[in-house]
Design a protein around this motif. Structure first.
Motif, PDB file in Angstrom:
ATOM      1  N   TYR A  37      45.390  42.642  52.544  1.00  0.00           N
ATOM      2  CA  TYR A  37      44.351  42.162  53.463  1.00  0.00           C
ATOM      3  C   TYR A  37      43.550  41.038  52.807  1.00  0.00           C
ATOM      4  N   TYR A  38      43.189  41.231  51.550  1.00  0.00           N
ATOM      5  CA  TYR A  38      42.437  40.195  50.836  1.00  0.00           C
ATOM      6  C   TYR A  38      43.252  38.911  50.717  1.00  0.00           C
ATOM      7  N   HIS A  39      44.509  39.019  50.324  1.00  0.00           N
ATOM      8  CA  HIS A  39      45.314  37.821  50.067  1.00  0.00           C
ATOM      9  C   HIS A  39      45.700  37.068  51.336  1.00  0.00           C
ATOM     10  N   LEU A  40      45.593  37.692  52.489  1.00  0.00           N
ATOM     11  CA  LEU A  40      45.858  36.970  53.738  1.00  0.00           C
ATOM     12  C   LEU A  40      44.803  35.898  53.996  1.00  0.00           C
ATOM     13  N   ALA A  41      43.562  36.179  53.632  1.00  0.00           N
ATOM     14  CA  ALA A  41      42.455  35.231  53.815  1.00  0.00           C
ATOM     15  C   ALA A  41      41.389  35.565  52.768  1.00  0.00           C
ATOM     16  N   PRO A  42      41.591  35.131  51.527  1.00  0.00           N
ATOM     17  CA  PRO A  42      40.706  35.550  50.431  1.00  0.00           C
ATOM     18  C   PRO A  42      39.238  35.175  50.635  1.00  0.00           C
ATOM     19  N   ASP A  43      38.388  36.194  50.548  1.00  0.00           N
ATOM     20  CA  ASP A  43      36.943  36.015  50.468  1.00  0.00           C
ATOM     21  C   ASP A  43      36.366  37.304  49.881  1.00  0.00           C
ATOM     22  N   ASN A  44      35.109  37.262  49.511  1.00  0.00           N
ATOM     23  CA  ASN A  44      34.505  38.409  48.832  1.00  0.00           C
ATOM     24  C   ASN A  44      34.382  39.646  49.714  1.00  0.00           C
ATOM     25  N   SER A  45      34.186  39.464  51.012  1.00  0.00           N
ATOM     26  CA  SER A  45      34.067  40.636  51.878  1.00  0.00           C
ATOM     27  C   SER A  45      35.399  41.382  51.963  1.00  0.00           C
ATOM     28  N   ARG A  46      36.505  40.678  51.868  1.00  0.00           N
ATOM     29  CA  ARG A  46      37.815  41.329  51.857  1.00  0.00           C
ATOM     30  C   ARG A  46      38.146  41.888  50.469  1.00  0.00           C
ATOM     31  N   LEU A  47      37.640  41.246  49.436  1.00  0.00           N
ATOM     32  CA  LEU A  47      37.914  41.700  48.072  1.00  0.00           C
ATOM     33  C   LEU A  47      37.309  43.074  47.810  1.00  0.00           C
ATOM     34  N   VAL A  48      36.254  43.413  48.511  1.00  0.00           N
ATOM     35  CA  VAL A  48      35.644  44.738  48.374  1.00  0.00           C
ATOM     36  C   VAL A  48      36.682  45.826  48.654  1.00  0.00           C
ATOM     37  N   TRP A  49      37.518  45.645  49.671  1.00  0.00           N
ATOM     38  CA  TRP A  49      38.518  46.656  50.039  1.00  0.00           C
ATOM     39  C   TRP A  49      39.569  46.804  48.944  1.00  0.00           C
ATOM     40  N   ASP A  50      39.968  45.709  48.352  1.00  0.00           N
ATOM     41  CA  ASP A  50      40.931  45.729  47.258  1.00  0.00           C
ATOM     42  C   ASP A  50      40.348  46.473  46.053  1.00  0.00           C
ATOM     43  N   ARG A  51      39.163  46.097  45.655  1.00  0.00           N
ATOM     44  CA  ARG A  51      38.539  46.708  44.480  1.00  0.00           C
ATOM     45  C   ARG A  51      38.179  48.174  44.712  1.00  0.00           C
ATOM     46  N   GLY A  74      33.079  55.044  40.861  1.00  0.00           N
ATOM     47  CA  GLY A  74      33.996  53.934  41.115  1.00  0.00           C
ATOM     48  C   GLY A  74      33.607  53.141  42.351  1.00  0.00           C
ATOM     49  N   LEU A  75      33.388  53.846  43.454  1.00  0.00           N
ATOM     50  CA  LEU A  75      32.991  53.158  44.685  1.00  0.00           C
ATOM     51  C   LEU A  75      31.608  52.534  44.549  1.00  0.00           C
ATOM     52  N   GLY A  76      30.711  53.209  43.839  1.00  0.00           N
ATOM     53  CA  GLY A  76      29.377  52.652  43.609  1.00  0.00           C
ATOM     54  C   GLY A  76      29.434  51.329  42.866  1.00  0.00           C
ATOM     55  N   SER A  77      30.360  51.232  41.904  1.00  0.00           N
ATOM     56  CA  SER A  77      30.481  49.974  41.155  1.00  0.00           C
ATOM     57  C   SER A  77      30.942  48.835  42.057  1.00  0.00           C
ATOM     58  N   VAL A  78      31.808  49.145  43.013  1.00  0.00           N
ATOM     59  CA  VAL A  78      32.286  48.126  43.952  1.00  0.00           C
ATOM     60  C   VAL A  78      31.174  47.752  44.932  1.00  0.00           C
ATOM     61  N   ILE A  79      30.466  48.755  45.420  1.00  0.00           N
ATOM     62  CA  ILE A  79      29.356  48.484  46.341  1.00  0.00           C
ATOM     63  C   ILE A  79      28.292  47.635  45.653  1.00  0.00           C
ATOM     64  N   TYR A  80      27.989  47.966  44.403  1.00  0.00           N
ATOM     65  CA  TYR A  80      27.007  47.183  43.661  1.00  0.00           C
ATOM     66  C   TYR A  80      27.486  45.741  43.497  1.00  0.00           C
ATOM     67  N   TRP A  81      28.769  45.547  43.147  1.00  0.00           N
ATOM     68  CA  TRP A  81      29.284  44.194  43.009  1.00  0.00           C
ATOM     69  C   TRP A  81      29.158  43.442  44.338  1.00  0.00           C
ATOM     70  N   GLY A  82      29.556  44.088  45.442  1.00  0.00           N
ATOM     71  CA  GLY A  82      29.464  43.428  46.745  1.00  0.00           C
ATOM     72  C   GLY A  82      28.040  43.048  47.086  1.00  0.00           C
ATOM     73  N   TRP A  83      27.105  43.961  46.803  1.00  0.00           N
ATOM     74  CA  TRP A  83      25.691  43.686  47.056  1.00  0.00           C
ATOM     75  C   TRP A  83      25.214  42.524  46.185  1.00  0.00           C
ATOM     76  N   SER A  84      25.578  42.556  44.897  1.00  0.00           N
ATOM     77  CA  SER A  84      25.130  41.481  43.991  1.00  0.00           C
ATOM     78  C   SER A  84      25.765  40.146  44.372  1.00  0.00           C
ATOM     79  N   GLU A  85      26.978  40.193  44.873  1.00  0.00           N
ATOM     80  CA  GLU A  85      27.655  38.971  45.315  1.00  0.00           C
ATOM     81  C   GLU A  85      26.925  38.362  46.509  1.00  0.00           C
ATOM     82  N   MET A  86      26.477  39.215  47.436  1.00  0.00           N
ATOM     83  CA  MET A  86      25.735  38.725  48.610  1.00  0.00           C
ATOM     84  C   MET A  86      24.395  38.102  48.204  1.00  0.00           C
ATOM     85  N   HIS A  87      23.868  38.526  47.049  1.00  0.00           N
ATOM     86  CA  HIS A  87      22.591  38.006  46.570  1.00  0.00           C
ATOM     87  C   HIS A  87      22.765  36.920  45.504  1.00  0.00           C
TER      88      HIS A  87
END
Length: 194
Positions: free
Chosen positions: A53-67, A102-115
């Motif tokens: 899913y991420y590699h079809l249209a790479p962006d950070n919101s899709r990368l969350v699912w991969d990570r 594990g999921l918390g680390s991804v959520i934190y990264w996604g949140w920090s990426e948005m900021h």
């Protein structure tokens, strides 16, 4: 990079198929020990889907699912090793906490990426932690059925996959056929299958 994600799904399906076979049911001393492995192989399928899913249209919101899928796979595998080496109760008790970390680390990264920060330290720690802790567990606790060599081979393959990712452009320039990231997918899928 999109097509090679099929390898993750195939590894996950092969693992789930084995666990549902007669040999898979006999592979564990206590049938409850199969739970972290079932979750691991299900996460492998999710890695294939999330990364594809991420590699079809790479962006950070899709990368969350991969990570997120990768973190679930790593935490499941760590819990499986804990079940065998330390105790079944310990591994099963820690499984939801490991998932949350594990999921918390991804959520934190996604949140920090948005900021605008993109802080990967917690996610990196969740990837590094099992690679350091599992060899220690192998040293401190005897196996009940798994081979230390096989577990170390999986860690070695995963670390090689990460190295391929770090040398992505060099591998692409050297081979002219595929990138280091593509090699990472193939080697990491092999680690999951192993």
């Amino acid at each position: 990079d999109t097509f090679t994600n099929v390898l993750f799904a195939l590894a996950g399906l092969a693992g789930l198929r084995f666990l549902s076979s007669e040999a898979g049911r006999r592979a564990f001393i206590d049938p409850r020990e199969a739970l972290p492995y079932r979750l691991f192989f299900f996460a492998a399928i999710l890695v294939g889907l999330g990364s594809g899913y991420y590699h079809l249209a790479p962006d950070n919101s899709r990368l969350v699912w991969d990570r997120a899928a990768i973190s679930l796979a790593l935490m499941s595998w760590l819990a499986a090793i804990l079940c065998e080496r330390v105790s079944l109760a310990t591994g099963l008790r820690l499984l939801p906490l490991l998932f949350a970390a594990g999921l918390g680390s991804v959520i934190y990264w996604g949140w920090s990426e948005m900021h605008g920060n993109g802080d990967l330290r917690a996610y990196g720690l969740m990837q590094l932690y099992p690679m350091l802790l599992i060899p220690l567990l192998l040293r401190l606790y005897p196996p009940r059925y798994s081979s230390d060599r096989d577990i170390l081979a999986v860690i070695g393959l995963y670390l090689l996959a990460l190295l391929c990712d770090l040398t992505d452009h060099r591998i692409a320039a050297l081979t002219g056929l595929f990138s280091g990231h593509t090699a990472k997918h193939a080697i990491a899928a092999l680690a999951m299958y192993w």
